[in-house]
Design a protein around this motif. Structure first.
Motif, short mmCIF file in Angstrom:
data_model
loop_
_atom_site.label_atom_id
_atom_site.label_comp_id
_atom_site.label_asym_id
_atom_site.label_seq_id
_atom_site.Cartn_x
_atom_site.Cartn_y
_atom_site.Cartn_z
N MET A 1 0.85 -1.11 0.25
CA MET A 1 0.04 -0.12 0.11
C MET A 1 1.34 1.29 0.23
O MET A 1 1.99 0.96 0.68
CB MET A 1 -0.67 0.28 1.46
N LEU A 2 0.56 2.58 -0.42
CA LEU A 2 1.01 3.62 -0.86
C LEU A 2 0.67 4.57 0.53
O LEU A 2 -0.45 4.23 0.87
CB LEU A 2 0.52 3.88 -2.10
N PRO A 3 1.94 4.98 0.76
CA PRO A 3 1.20 5.74 1.90
C PRO A 3 0.57 7.50 1.24
O PRO A 3 -0.57 7.21 2.34
CB PRO A 3 2.84 7.01 2.33
N ILE A 4 0.13 7.74 0.40
CA ILE A 4 -0.91 8.60 0.25
C ILE A 4 -2.22 8.02 0.33
O ILE A 4 -3.29 8.06 0.14
CB ILE A 4 -0.58 8.86 -1.58
N GLU A 5 -2.71 6.55 0.16
CA GLU A 5 -3.94 5.85 -0.08
C GLU A 5 -4.24 6.11 1.47
O GLU A 5 -5.76 5.85 1.84
CB GLU A 5 -3.91 4.62 -0.25
N LEU A 6 -3.44 6.11 2.19
CA LEU A 6 -3.95 6.71 3.78
C LEU A 6 -4.66 8.06 3.85
O LEU A 6 -5.81 7.48 4.79
CB LEU A 6 -3.07 6.61 4.69
N VAL A 7 -4.99 9.17 3.43
CA VAL A 7 -5.93 9.42 3.31
C VAL A 7 -7.14 9.84 2.32
O VAL A 7 -7.44 10.79 2.36
CB VAL A 7 -4.91 11.16 3.00
N GLN A 8 -6.77 8.67 0.92
CA GLN A 8 -7.92 8.68 0.24
C GLN A 8 -8.90 8.70 0.45
O GLN A 8 -9.68 9.41 -0.21
CB GLN A 8 -6.86 7.36 -0.87
N GLY A 9 -9.51 8.48 1.18
CA GLY A 9 -10.58 8.08 1.75
C GLY A 9 -11.16 9.52 2.51
O GLY A 9 -12.55 9.35 2.32
N VAL A 10 -10.21 10.59 3.30
CA VAL A 10 -10.93 11.38 3.59
C VAL A 10 -11.15 12.64 2.23
O VAL A 10 -11.77 13.25 2.13
CB VAL A 10 -9.52 12.09 4.51
N THR A 11 -9.25 12.14 1.50
CA THR A 11 -9.68 13.42 0.50
C THR A 11 -10.72 13.33 -0.67
O THR A 11 -12.19 14.45 -1.27
CB THR A 11 -8.71 13.32 0.09
N PHE A 12 -11.69 11.34 -0.53
CA PHE A 12 -12.86 11.25 -1.89
C PHE A 12 -13.64 11.32 -0.97
O PHE A 12 -15.13 12.10 -1.46
CB PHE A 12 -12.78 10.15 -1.81
N GLY A 13 -14.42 11.70 0.63
CA GLY A 13 -15.06 12.06 1.37
C GLY A 13 -15.34 13.32 1.57
O GLY A 13 -16.60 14.07 1.33
N LEU A 14 -14.17 13.78 1.06
CA LEU A 14 -14.33 16.03 0.92
C LEU A 14 -14.81 16.49 -0.60
O LEU A 14 -15.69 17.26 -0.46
CB LEU A 14 -13.37 16.32 1.66
N PHE A 15 -14.78 15.33 -1.43
CA PHE A 15 -14.38 15.73 -2.71
C PHE A 15 -16.39 15.63 -3.15
O PHE A 15 -16.12 17.05 -4.11
CB PHE A 15 -13.74 15.07 -3.75
N PHE A 16 -16.70 14.91 -3.40
CA PHE A 16 -18.27 14.63 -3.41
C PHE A 16 -18.95 16.11 -2.55
O PHE A 16 -19.74 16.66 -3.76
CB PHE A 16 -18.61 13.63 -3.33
N PRO A 17 -18.90 16.30 -1.32
CA PRO A 17 -19.26 17.53 -1.03
C PRO A 17 -19.53 19.09 -1.81
O PRO A 17 -20.13 19.21 -1.88
CB PRO A 17 -19.81 18.03 0.05
N THR A 18 -18.17 18.82 -2.10
CA THR A 18 -17.29 19.86 -2.78
C THR A 18 -18.04 20.01 -3.98
O THR A 18 -18.27 20.88 -3.99
CB THR A 18 -16.23 19.86 -2.67
N LEU A 19 -17.82 18.77 -4.68
CA LEU A 19 -18.62 18.87 -6.42
C LEU A 19 -19.94 19.44 -6.09
O LEU A 19 -20.72 19.88 -6.95
CB LEU A 19 -18.53 17.28 -6.72
N VAL A 20 -20.89 18.49 -5.72
CA VAL A 20 -22.66 19.32 -5.03
C VAL A 20 -22.52 20.68 -5.12
O VAL A 20 -22.84 21.24 -5.40
CB VAL A 20 -23.50 18.02 -4.08
N SER A 21 -21.45 21.18 -3.94
CA SER A 21 -21.59 22.71 -3.86
C SER A 21 -21.44 23.32 -5.39
O SER A 21 -22.02 24.11 -5.29
CB SER A 21 -20.67 22.87 -2.07
N GLY A 22 -20.33 22.89 -5.59
CA GLY A 22 -19.70 23.81 -6.58
C GLY A 22 -20.77 23.65 -7.99
O GLY A 22 -21.22 24.98 -8.11
N ALA A 23 -21.45 23.13 -7.84
CA ALA A 23 -22.63 22.38 -9.28
C ALA A 23 -23.96 23.08 -8.81
O ALA A 23 -24.19 24.33 -9.52
CB ALA A 23 -22.50 21.28 -9.63
N ALA A 24 -23.96 23.72 -7.36
CA ALA A 24 -25.19 24.58 -7.35
C ALA A 24 -24.51 25.38 -7.07
O ALA A 24 -25.73 26.65 -7.50
CB ALA A 24 -25.55 24.01 -6.11
N ALA A 25 -23.86 26.40 -6.53
CA ALA A 25 -23.28 27.83 -6.88
C ALA A 25 -23.52 28.21 -8.49
O ALA A 25 -23.54 29.46 -8.76
CB ALA A 25 -21.62 27.37 -6.35
N VAL A 26 -23.20 27.52 -9.62
CA VAL A 26 -22.91 28.11 -10.88
C VAL A 26 -23.90 27.42 -11.49
O VAL A 26 -24.37 27.99 -12.58
CB VAL A 26 -21.48 27.30 -11.49
#
Length: 66
Positions: A1-26
């Protein structure tokens, strides 16, 4: 396992709400769902396709190891 994979769950979990928020803004009034759908299509469809294409080019150029 690569060390970067340890934060993948957190970053992926933050990505989707950000995507929805950005889409709603425009989105124009009444088109929130349409813009969110288009954003997901761009991420899942186009993004995955381009990633696969780029991976294939790298594999062709650099080769692979088993």
């Amino acid at each position: 396992m690569l060390p970067i994979e340890l934060v993948q769950g957190v970053t992926f979990g933050l990505f989707f709400p950000t995507l929805v928020s950005g889409a709603a803004a425009v989105a124009p009034p009444g088109a929130h769902t349409t813009m969110t759908t288009l954003a997901f299509i761009m991420f899942d469809g186009v993004g995955s396709s381009l990633g696969g294409w780029a991976s294939a080019l790298l594999y062709q150029e650099l080769g692979g190891s088993a």
